[in-house]
Design a protein around this motif. Structure first.
Motif, PDB file in Angstrom:
ATOM      1  N   UNK A  33      -0.091   3.321  -3.299  1.00 15.44           N
ATOM      2  CA  UNK A  33      -0.572   2.836  -4.599  1.00 15.44           C
ATOM      3  C   UNK A  33      -0.450   1.316  -4.656  1.00 15.44           C
ATOM      4  N   UNK A  34       0.701   0.781  -4.257  1.00 21.06           N
ATOM      5  CA  UNK A  34       0.887  -0.668  -4.256  1.00 21.06           C
ATOM      6  C   UNK A  34      -0.081  -1.348  -3.287  1.00 21.06           C
ATOM      7  N   UNK A  35      -0.237  -0.772  -2.105  1.00 20.62           N
ATOM      8  CA  UNK A  35      -1.140  -1.361  -1.120  1.00 20.62           C
ATOM      9  C   UNK A  35      -2.574  -1.395  -1.591  1.00 20.62           C
ATOM     10  N   UNK A  36      -2.958  -0.387  -2.359  1.00 23.93           N
ATOM     11  CA  UNK A  36      -4.306  -0.322  -2.924  1.00 23.93           C
ATOM     12  C   UNK A  36      -4.466  -1.356  -4.033  1.00 23.93           C
ATOM     13  N   UNK A  37      -3.576  -1.333  -5.001  1.00 24.94           N
ATOM     14  CA  UNK A  37      -3.692  -2.213  -6.159  1.00 24.94           C
ATOM     15  C   UNK A  37      -3.588  -3.688  -5.783  1.00 24.94           C
ATOM     16  N   UNK A  38      -2.751  -4.001  -4.817  1.00 26.18           N
ATOM     17  CA  UNK A  38      -2.521  -5.397  -4.457  1.00 26.18           C
ATOM     18  C   UNK A  38      -3.492  -5.923  -3.402  1.00 26.18           C
ATOM     19  N   UNK A  39      -4.334  -5.046  -2.861  1.00 27.49           N
ATOM     20  CA  UNK A  39      -5.308  -5.473  -1.866  1.00 27.49           C
ATOM     21  C   UNK A  39      -4.747  -5.627  -0.469  1.00 27.49           C
ATOM     22  N   UNK A  40      -3.539  -5.135  -0.237  1.00 27.46           N
ATOM     23  CA  UNK A  40      -2.916  -5.286   1.079  1.00 27.46           C
ATOM     24  C   UNK A  40      -3.710  -4.591   2.182  1.00 27.46           C
ATOM     25  N   UNK A  41      -4.137  -3.365   1.910  1.00 26.40           N
ATOM     26  CA  UNK A  41      -4.841  -2.612   2.957  1.00 26.40           C
ATOM     27  C   UNK A  41      -6.163  -3.274   3.323  1.00 26.40           C
ATOM     28  N   UNK A  42      -6.864  -3.792   2.338  1.00 29.91           N
ATOM     29  CA  UNK A  42      -8.161  -4.416   2.620  1.00 29.91           C
ATOM     30  C   UNK A  42      -7.992  -5.647   3.506  1.00 29.91           C
ATOM     31  N   UNK A  43      -6.958  -6.430   3.254  1.00 24.74           N
ATOM     32  CA  UNK A  43      -6.689  -7.598   4.087  1.00 24.74           C
ATOM     33  C   UNK A  43      -6.312  -7.175   5.501  1.00 24.74           C
ATOM     34  N   UNK A  44      -5.425  -6.180   5.609  1.00 27.92           N
ATOM     35  CA  UNK A  44      -4.968  -5.738   6.927  1.00 27.92           C
ATOM     36  C   UNK A  44      -6.082  -5.063   7.726  1.00 27.92           C
ATOM     37  N   UNK A  45      -7.030  -4.438   7.046  1.00 29.29           N
ATOM     38  CA  UNK A  45      -8.166  -3.837   7.738  1.00 29.29           C
ATOM     39  C   UNK A  45      -9.043  -4.913   8.371  1.00 29.29           C
TER      40      UNK A  45
END
Length: 359
Positions: A33-45
């Protein structure tokens, strides 16, 4: 699908391990949930990152970013180039398969929205406790954007993919409507992906989507513009009872179980269907009768029901309180009360959804 052993004969140690595993899973959902809301996954992808880089690219605090990255690596979501490096210099990577699940919004494997949904519902546990005690409810509007957005995003891959391109054309009567460019009513359209998917896959079709949730309709209209189908797809913030004219296909995708009083809605669907029109309901593929223990789909549907669908239904006076687990006999009873002779379960093979023709 598997059946989880929940029988009383399970030992305390075995059941304790099950709860412990569930706690780890809940923590993973919270982190997702945090990774989604904060945009972490999109950056790491897009590119591997160190904690300072991830924090800078997402506008977040470095210390939190580092702890989150380390949790994700420990949990096996991310890999790290050199675990022995200084904390600020460790570079974390998101494997391609994981990136698809977490960031590819059109992939059938994109289940991240379910974490958004569960995390959003968890914000309202105090309200749910109160509803359970009073017999009242927690409405869709109270549950808020996380649940609304999670629901829309979870259905998007299916509604833009297999539903209009494989499932609907596999039903001869519906294929005929789509091929001749018929008129479609989408009842309970939400974010509009089902309407948009039908229009994209079948250029001659026009679709009218109806939903009583204003924020959902606002997003649906924008989605139609961005998809380039706003000339053939119209969304109405209204009950389908306001529909004008007749439709060749009247459909309700995964929403009848949410309705506080589905019989009048089904009666409206019957009324606005053309004499030779098709009335279609697509809802959860739960077991035909209650059995315990149940498979993973049954567990999932009950999980949605106790935290979202039943509380939303009971938030409205006079609700029939269907909940997510709407079995075929329940829909059959609603359909007959609405004036249909019966329901037919259609031969569409999907793990989560059952297709019904009402006639």
């Amino acid at each position: 699908m598997t059946i989880t052993d929940t029988s009383p004969t399970t030992t305390a140690e075995e059941f304790g391990e099950r709860i412990f595993d569930a706690v780890l899973g809940a923590q993973l959902v919270q982190a997702a949930y945090l990774g989604d809301r904060l945009g972490y996954y999109r950056v790491l992808a897009a590119e591997p990152s160190t904690p300072p880089e991830l924090a800078a690219r997402t506008g977040t605090a470095e210390r939190y970013a580092r702890e989150w990255l380390e949790h994700q690596a420990v949990a096996g979501v991310l890999t790290v180039d050199d675990p022995a490096a200084a904390p600020a210099e460790r570079r974390f990577r998101l494997p391609a398969g994981h990136a698809e699940v977490l960031t590819d919004v059109l992939s059938p494997n994109h289940v991240l929205p379910l974490a958004r949904f569960v995390g959003g519902a968890g914000l309202h546990l105090d309200a749910l406790v109160g509803a359970y005690r009073s017999g009242g409810g927690v409405s869709w509007s109270q549950l808020g954007a996380d649940v609304r957005e999670g629901q829309g995003a979870a259905n998007r891959p299916l509604f833009l993919g297999a539903l209009p391109r494989e499932y609907l054309p596999s039903i001869p009567e519906i294929r005929a409507v789509l091929e001749r460019g018929g008129r479609v009513a989408d009842v309970g359209c939400g974010y509009g992906w089902s309407s948009i998917g039908i229009a994209l896959a079948h250029p001659g079709v026009t679709v009218d989507g109806y939903d009583v949730d204003g924020p959902s309709i606002d997003v649906a209209r924008q989605n139609a513009v961005e998809a380039g189908v706003s000339d053939r797809v119209r969304f109405h913030c209204a009950d389908a009872a306001t529909a004008e004219g007749r439709f060749d296909l009247v459909a309700a995708f995964e929403c009848v179980h949410d309705m506080s009083d589905p019989v009048p809605v089904l009666a409206t669907m019957r009324r606005i269907a053309a004499p030779d029109g098709v009335v279609l309901v697509v809802d959860e593929r739960v077991a035909e009768t209650f059995t315990a223990p149940g498979d993973e789909v049954e567990q999932l549907m009950y999980g949605w029901s106790i935290t979202c669908c039943l509380p939303d239904g009971l938030a409205h006076p006079g609700s029939v309180g269907t909940g997510t687990v709407m079995r075929p006999d329940t829909l059959r009873r609603y359909a007959r009360d609405a004036g249909f002779a019966d329901i037919e379960v259609l031969p569409v093979d999907d793990m989560f959804f059952r297709f019904y023709r009402l006639g």
